[in-house]
Enzyme design. Structure first.
Site, mmCIF file in Angstrom:
data_model
loop_
_atom_site.group_PDB
_atom_site.id
_atom_site.type_symbol
_atom_site.label_atom_id
_atom_site.label_comp_id
_atom_site.label_asym_id
_atom_site.label_seq_id
_atom_site.Cartn_x
_atom_site.Cartn_y
_atom_site.Cartn_z
ATOM 1 N N GLN B 49 -5.567 7.558 5.880
ATOM 2 C CA GLN B 49 -4.419 7.166 5.049
ATOM 3 C C GLN B 49 -3.557 6.098 6.010
ATOM 4 O O GLN B 49 -3.557 6.291 7.321
ATOM 5 C CB GLN B 49 -3.602 8.374 4.746
ATOM 6 C CG GLN B 49 -4.386 9.407 3.805
ATOM 7 C CD GLN B 49 -4.587 8.590 2.566
ATOM 8 O OE1 GLN B 49 -3.879 7.994 1.866
ATOM 9 N NE2 GLN B 49 -5.833 8.852 2.075
ATOM 10 N N GLY B 50 -2.927 5.402 5.355
ATOM 11 C CA GLY B 50 -2.056 4.225 6.004
ATOM 12 C C GLY B 50 -2.642 2.876 6.550
ATOM 13 O O GLY B 50 -2.055 2.406 7.317
ATOM 14 N N CYS B 51 -4.038 2.782 6.103
ATOM 15 C CA CYS B 51 -4.440 1.268 6.037
ATOM 16 C C CYS B 51 -4.344 0.602 4.933
ATOM 17 O O CYS B 51 -4.792 1.263 3.767
ATOM 18 C CB CYS B 51 -5.980 1.304 6.606
ATOM 19 S SG CYS B 51 -6.067 2.326 8.054
ATOM 20 N N GLU B 52 -3.861 -0.605 5.037
ATOM 21 C CA GLU B 52 -4.109 -1.562 3.815
ATOM 22 C C GLU B 52 -5.281 -1.658 3.033
ATOM 23 O O GLU B 52 -5.543 -1.689 1.882
ATOM 24 C CB GLU B 52 -3.488 -2.738 4.203
ATOM 25 C CG GLU B 52 -3.289 -3.907 3.143
ATOM 26 C CD GLU B 52 -2.346 -3.578 2.116
ATOM 27 O OE1 GLU B 52 -2.353 -3.710 1.035
ATOM 28 O OE2 GLU B 52 -1.083 -3.398 2.516
ATOM 29 N N SER B 53 -6.323 -1.787 4.017
ATOM 30 C CA SER B 53 -7.784 -1.949 3.720
ATOM 31 C C SER B 53 -8.490 -0.496 3.825
ATOM 32 O O SER B 53 -7.989 0.448 4.678
ATOM 33 C CB SER B 53 -8.569 -2.692 4.513
ATOM 34 O OG SER B 53 -7.883 -3.878 4.602
#
Lengths: 401, 136
Positions: B49-53
């Protein structure tokens, strides 16, 4: 020099960008500021700050006058009937949250709120959460093939239980003007409260809010070449009267006792605490500056630049625009290339564009895209910005393909 | 500091990069070295969680040493993951908790990729590694 912007020199940030080798093409996220605004901001603080609507002393009176002048300038810019229809907030997002809380008392379980599938988070989440709090139905208007709100479906979905319609004027992903006139007429005929999110629309063209005929209109100063931390909520007088107070404190109170209090009507009743005085005064200076420009020349420059942007993007192999934008921006994906890779390599080359989901996750999910790139323009953008973008795009694709 | 062999290799390679273009090519090459994840491994439970990709992370402990595998849809991010994995591969749980990501990326000349904005989420990946390796 191709398609030079006659106003670029009015924005000192571009000298800094040039020194740093940065090409700024992310104005839809936030715009650069004219010198006139910076001067006004510094002038207010350097000339002696004072709080507004509180004191009898001369500095207080001067600050209050300048602050209220700024309100009048916003009213004039939007062609509102009176300055008392302009509430200063912290931004478009706060304006929309104010509405979602301030209007909450009007809804009963089973009522419907209608938004569109292309809203950015600020015009979706406050309504979604309100619906959850009150047991309301949130209807999402689907889009047609062009990327506009589908009017036929809207005619069906705006129904007898609809109490409120909240839609964007100009999509921050598609760059398309939405068919507001028809939507607002539909809503009006059914006695539905209407909220227009002008976050993008307010920046590209002057809008006469009396002619637009909506109950509420919101936007942020920072996208319209103004300071951040300042937003605007415009409301029709009879619409503003329906708002319940939502934040409590100084400035908005008429009379207070320990156990009860009475509050002011709009606008002051919705400006609890010390407002963004310097920002409001500086925004007034921004509007003076914009007022001094030849509006037709600005529109023509933006249109020519936008056409050049689209023409250049169309020459890129495998590039797909998410929609055919009318103005100001272009969102696209490139076949076989991840948008994160592209944005990484553009950033390495000093090209500042937006990548990812543009604060509109549900829309991109609906399009089946992990994300897209967005290039957006301001009145200060020029043809050389675009040439650097195109060269960097080609370079990035050579590396990735 | 006693670096794993792959980490030393990364340092040598990236330290000699004269510019962004070579750095990008190198990241693409390193990304190819990641052991591909299976369809089953690319599951929501392994998503960071917390990644744009999308980034998937798996970790296992063998003989007191942690070994991670990671994958992403984005190729340059795969390269960044590879140099992160190079740094943490084979560490003990305690060492994983102590990894200084900013220092490691600075030594590689990749500091810009650790921007505090939520763009690529490498910090979130390290955070997830720490959770996996945390005792209990």
């Amino acid at each position: 020099m191709s398609l030079p912007s006659p106003w670029r020199a009015d924005f000192p940030a571009f000298a800094a960008f040039a020194r740093d080798g940065q090409t700024y093409l992310d104005s839809a996220a936030t715009a650069q500021k004219p010198q006139a605004m910076l001067d006004a901001l510094l002038g207010y603080y350097a000339g002696g700050a004072a709080n507004v609507h509180r004191a009898q002393h001369a500095p207080g009176e001067r600050a209050t006058r300048a602050f209220e002048d700024a309100r009048a300038k916003v009213a004039a810019w939007l062609n509102a009937e009176s300055a008392s229809q302009i509430v200063f907030t912290g931004g478009a997002t706060e304006s929309l949250n104010l509405l979602a809380y301030g209007l909450e008392h009007l809804f009963v379980e089973g009522d419907e709120i209608v938004v569109s599938a292309l809203e950015h988070h600020a015009n979706l989440l406050p309504w979604q959460q309100l619906a959850q709090r009150r047991g309301l139905v949130l209807q999402v208007l689907p889009l047609d093939a062009a990327g506009d709100i589908d009017l036929e479906q809207a005619g069906r979905l705006i129904g007898p239980r609809t109490r409120l319609l909240a839609v964007s004027q100009l999509s921050n992903v598609f760059g398309r003007w939405q068919p507001l006139e028809t939507l607002l007429a539909l809503a009006c005929a059914r006695g539905v409260l209407t909220v227009v999110d002008g976050a993008q629309g307010a920046v590209h063209g002057r809008h006469d809010l009396q002619a637009l005929d909506c109950d509420f209109y919101v936007f942020s100063a920072h996208k319209l070449y103004g300071p951040d931390g300042l937003g605007v909520l415009y409301g029709r007088p009879q619409a503003l009267e329906r708002l319940r107070h939502w934040q409590f404190g100084g400035e908005m109170v008429q009379q207070a006792d320990y156990l009860e209090a009475r509050f002011r009507p709009a606008p002051l009743g919705f400006e609890a605490g010390t407002p963004a005085i310097g920002a409001a005064i500086a925004f007034g200076a921004t509007l003076d500056y914009l007022q001094s420009l030849d509006g037709a020349a600005v529109a023509a420059h933006e249109a020519a630049l936008h056409a050049r942007l689209l023409a250049g993007l169309r020459t890129v192999d495998g590039l797909h625009l998410l929609a055919e934008p009318h103005t100001a921006l272009a969102s696209f994906v490139i076949e076989g290339v991840h948008n994160a890779d592209l944005s990484h390599l553009l950033a390495e080359q000093g090209i500042a564009v937006r990548a990812g989901q543009h604060c509109a996750m549900p829309l991109l999910r609906r399009l089946g895209l992990p994300g897209a790139l967005r290039v957006s323009l301001g009145l200060y953008s020029d043809g050389d910005d675009l040439e650097r973008l195109f060269a960097a795009l080609r370079h990035a694709l050579e590396l990735l393909r | 500091m006693n670096l794993p062999a792959t980490a030393r290799e990364a340092l040598e390679a990236f330290a000699q990069c004269p510019g962004w273009e070579q750095r990008a090519r190198l990241l693409l090459q390193w990304g190819e070295r990641l052991q591909p994840l299976t369809e089953q491994e690319r599951c929501p439970a392994n998503l960071v969680q917390g990644c744009e990709s999308q980034v998937w992370l798996l970790g296992e402990q063998r003989d007191g040493h942690w070994h991670f595998r990671a994958g992403s849809d984005a190729r340059l991010l795969r390269g960044l993951l590879a140099v992160l994995l190079a740094r943490v591969d084979g560490l003990s749980a305690t060492e994983v908790q102590a990894v200084d990501l900013a220092d490691w990326f600075a030594r590689l000349g990749l500091s810009r990729q650790l921007s505090p904005s939520r763009s690529n989420g490498l910090n979130a990946v390290l955070q997830r590694m720490r959770e996996l390796a945390a005792p209990g």
